[in-house]
Design a protein around this motif. Structure first.
Motif, PDB file in Angstrom:
ATOM      1  N   UNK A  57      34.390   4.640  15.048  1.00  0.00           N
ATOM      2  CA  UNK A  57      34.358   5.627  14.100  1.00  0.00           C
ATOM      3  C   UNK A  57      32.862   5.829  13.655  1.00  0.00           C
ATOM      4  N   UNK A  58      32.468   6.681  13.297  1.00  0.00           N
ATOM      5  CA  UNK A  58      30.850   6.812  13.005  1.00  0.00           C
ATOM      6  C   UNK A  58      30.673   6.904  11.560  1.00  0.00           C
ATOM      7  N   UNK A  59      29.726   6.260  11.014  1.00  0.00           N
ATOM      8  CA  UNK A  59      29.713   5.932   9.646  1.00  0.00           C
ATOM      9  C   UNK A  59      29.756   7.673   8.939  1.00  0.00           C
ATOM     10  N   UNK A  60      28.974   8.397   9.653  1.00  0.00           N
ATOM     11  CA  UNK A  60      28.911   9.961   9.154  1.00  0.00           C
ATOM     12  C   UNK A  60      30.233  10.589   8.966  1.00  0.00           C
ATOM     13  N   UNK A  84      46.751   8.650   8.553  1.00  0.00           N
ATOM     14  CA  UNK A  84      46.692  10.194   8.693  1.00  0.00           C
ATOM     15  C   UNK A  84      45.500  10.977   8.714  1.00  0.00           C
ATOM     16  N   UNK A  85      44.626  10.632   7.799  1.00  0.00           N
ATOM     17  CA  UNK A  85      43.451  11.321   7.566  1.00  0.00           C
ATOM     18  C   UNK A  85      42.394  10.911   8.927  1.00  0.00           C
ATOM     19  N   UNK A  86      42.324   9.869   9.544  1.00  0.00           N
ATOM     20  CA  UNK A  86      41.786   9.444  10.521  1.00  0.00           C
ATOM     21  C   UNK A  86      42.348   9.959  11.797  1.00  0.00           C
ATOM     22  N   UNK A  87      43.657  10.089  11.775  1.00  0.00           N
ATOM     23  CA  UNK A  87      44.304  10.761  13.178  1.00  0.00           C
ATOM     24  C   UNK A  87      43.791  12.333  13.162  1.00  0.00           C
ATOM     25  N   UNK A  88      43.963  12.885  12.110  1.00  0.00           N
ATOM     26  CA  UNK A  88      43.482  14.313  11.814  1.00  0.00           C
ATOM     27  C   UNK A  88      41.946  14.474  12.374  1.00  0.00           C
ATOM     28  N   UNK A 140      38.996   6.163  -2.156  1.00  0.00           N
ATOM     29  CA  UNK A 140      37.556   6.279  -2.010  1.00  0.00           C
ATOM     30  C   UNK A 140      37.415   5.248  -0.862  1.00  0.00           C
ATOM     31  N   UNK A 141      36.571   5.869   0.213  1.00  0.00           N
ATOM     32  CA  UNK A 141      36.150   5.050   1.600  1.00  0.00           C
ATOM     33  C   UNK A 141      34.828   4.664   1.393  1.00  0.00           C
ATOM     34  N   UNK A 142      34.554   3.262   1.353  1.00  0.00           N
ATOM     35  CA  UNK A 142      33.785   2.439   0.850  1.00  0.00           C
ATOM     36  C   UNK A 142      32.749   2.138   2.005  1.00  0.00           C
ATOM     37  N   UNK A 143      33.046   2.045   3.287  1.00  0.00           N
ATOM     38  CA  UNK A 143      32.152   1.641   4.248  1.00  0.00           C
ATOM     39  C   UNK A 143      32.937   1.214   5.490  1.00  0.00           C
ATOM     40  N   UNK A 144      32.071   0.908   6.638  1.00  0.00           N
ATOM     41  CA  UNK A 144      32.802   0.378   7.843  1.00  0.00           C
ATOM     42  C   UNK A 144      32.029  -0.518   8.258  1.00  0.00           C
ATOM     43  N   UNK A 145      32.661  -1.252   9.278  1.00  0.00           N
ATOM     44  CA  UNK A 145      31.948  -2.578   9.865  1.00  0.00           C
ATOM     45  C   UNK A 145      32.555  -2.663  11.316  1.00  0.00           C
ATOM     46  N   UNK A 146      31.816  -2.922  12.140  1.00  0.00           N
ATOM     47  CA  UNK A 146      32.277  -3.034  13.779  1.00  0.00           C
ATOM     48  C   UNK A 146      33.002  -4.384  13.842  1.00  0.00           C
ATOM     49  N   UNK A 147      34.446  -4.372  14.265  1.00  0.00           N
ATOM     50  CA  UNK A 147      35.054  -5.573  14.580  1.00  0.00           C
ATOM     51  C   UNK A 147      35.556  -5.410  15.911  1.00  0.00           C
ATOM     52  N   UNK A 148      35.778  -6.476  16.498  1.00  0.00           N
ATOM     53  CA  UNK A 148      36.374  -6.703  17.910  1.00  0.00           C
ATOM     54  C   UNK A 148      36.454  -5.485  18.959  1.00  0.00           C
ATOM     55  N   UNK A 149      37.601  -4.939  18.975  1.00  0.00           N
ATOM     56  CA  UNK A 149      37.510  -3.668  19.605  1.00  0.00           C
ATOM     57  C   UNK A 149      37.569  -2.400  19.006  1.00  0.00           C
ATOM     58  N   UNK A 150      37.149  -2.452  17.518  1.00  0.00           N
ATOM     59  CA  UNK A 150      37.233  -1.054  16.951  1.00  0.00           C
ATOM     60  C   UNK A 150      36.141  -1.189  15.852  1.00  0.00           C
ATOM     61  N   UNK A 151      36.913  -0.395  14.687  1.00  0.00           N
ATOM     62  CA  UNK A 151      36.112  -0.403  13.537  1.00  0.00           C
ATOM     63  C   UNK A 151      36.975  -0.425  12.373  1.00  0.00           C
TER      64      UNK A 151
END
Ligand SMILES: [Zn+2]
Length: 184
Positions: free
Chosen positions: A79-82, A50-54, A157-168
């Motif tokens: 999704x940008x790391x920022x 929901x947070x991502x959707x918002x 807590x949102x820890x980090x991101x990584x690029x995967x296939x078609x998304x984040x």
């Protein structure tokens, strides 16, 4: 244990057989501490959806793993790391003390029963769907294990991101606050 599914009243465990014979009656012990962490993580995953959707106007989920040790959700979005501190802030803002309701609905009632569901793209055909609703957040088909109230989650807590296939891939964790009183 990799996965547990119920099929026609039979509970099917996907795991490595260490002792015994396939098809034998099995006894199992529940690691409650681990299970409860998975429940909190899984429910937190719905809040993060929901947070991502918002924040980015909706993103389909293309995969998820609710740990431990590492939990993540994969979104079909760039999704940008920022944005991570914003996602974390919004997720915790949404948490509150919300009831988590589980119900079964027939396919013809699915559309009425869900809202804000990010996972419809990978929904298999079924005779009944299990809908998990977090009051006021979203209601989606989900077979996972959840807490009854979002107040049990603690803090997200949102820890980090990584690029995967078609998304984040968005990595996250849940924490309960501990207050340490120093005496002296
Ligand atoms: Zn779920």
């Amino acid at each position: 244990m990799k996965k547990v599914l119920e099929s026609n009243g039979v509970i099917v465990l996907y795991c490595k057989l260490i002792k015994g014979i396939l098809g034998e009656v099995a006894e199992q012990e529940l690691d409650w501490e681990r299970r409860y962490t998975v429940m909190r993580l899984h429910t937190a995953g719905h809040i993060i959806d929901r947070a991502v959707a918002d924040l980015i106007g909706g993103a389909e989920t293309i995969g998820a793993f609710h740990g431990p040790p590492r939990a993540y959700v994969d979104y079909r979005a760039d999704i940008d790391e920022g944005l991570l501190p914003e996602i974390e802030r919004r997720a915790n803002e949404l948490l509150g003390k919300r009831e988590v309701i589980v119900k079964e609905v027939a396919p013809e009632n699915l559309e009425k029963a869900i809202y804000g569901a990010p996972n419809l793209g990978r929904l298999p055909k079924a005779e009944m769907y299990r809908i998990v609703e977090i009051k006021g957040i979203n209601a989606m088909p989900c077979t996972g294990t959840h807490v009854r109230n979002t107040s049990e989650i603690g803090r997200i807590s949102i820890i980090g991101i990584e690029r995967v296939g078609e998304g984040t891939r968005v990595y996250y964790g849940v924490f309960t606050s501990i207050i340490i009183w120093a005496s002296g």
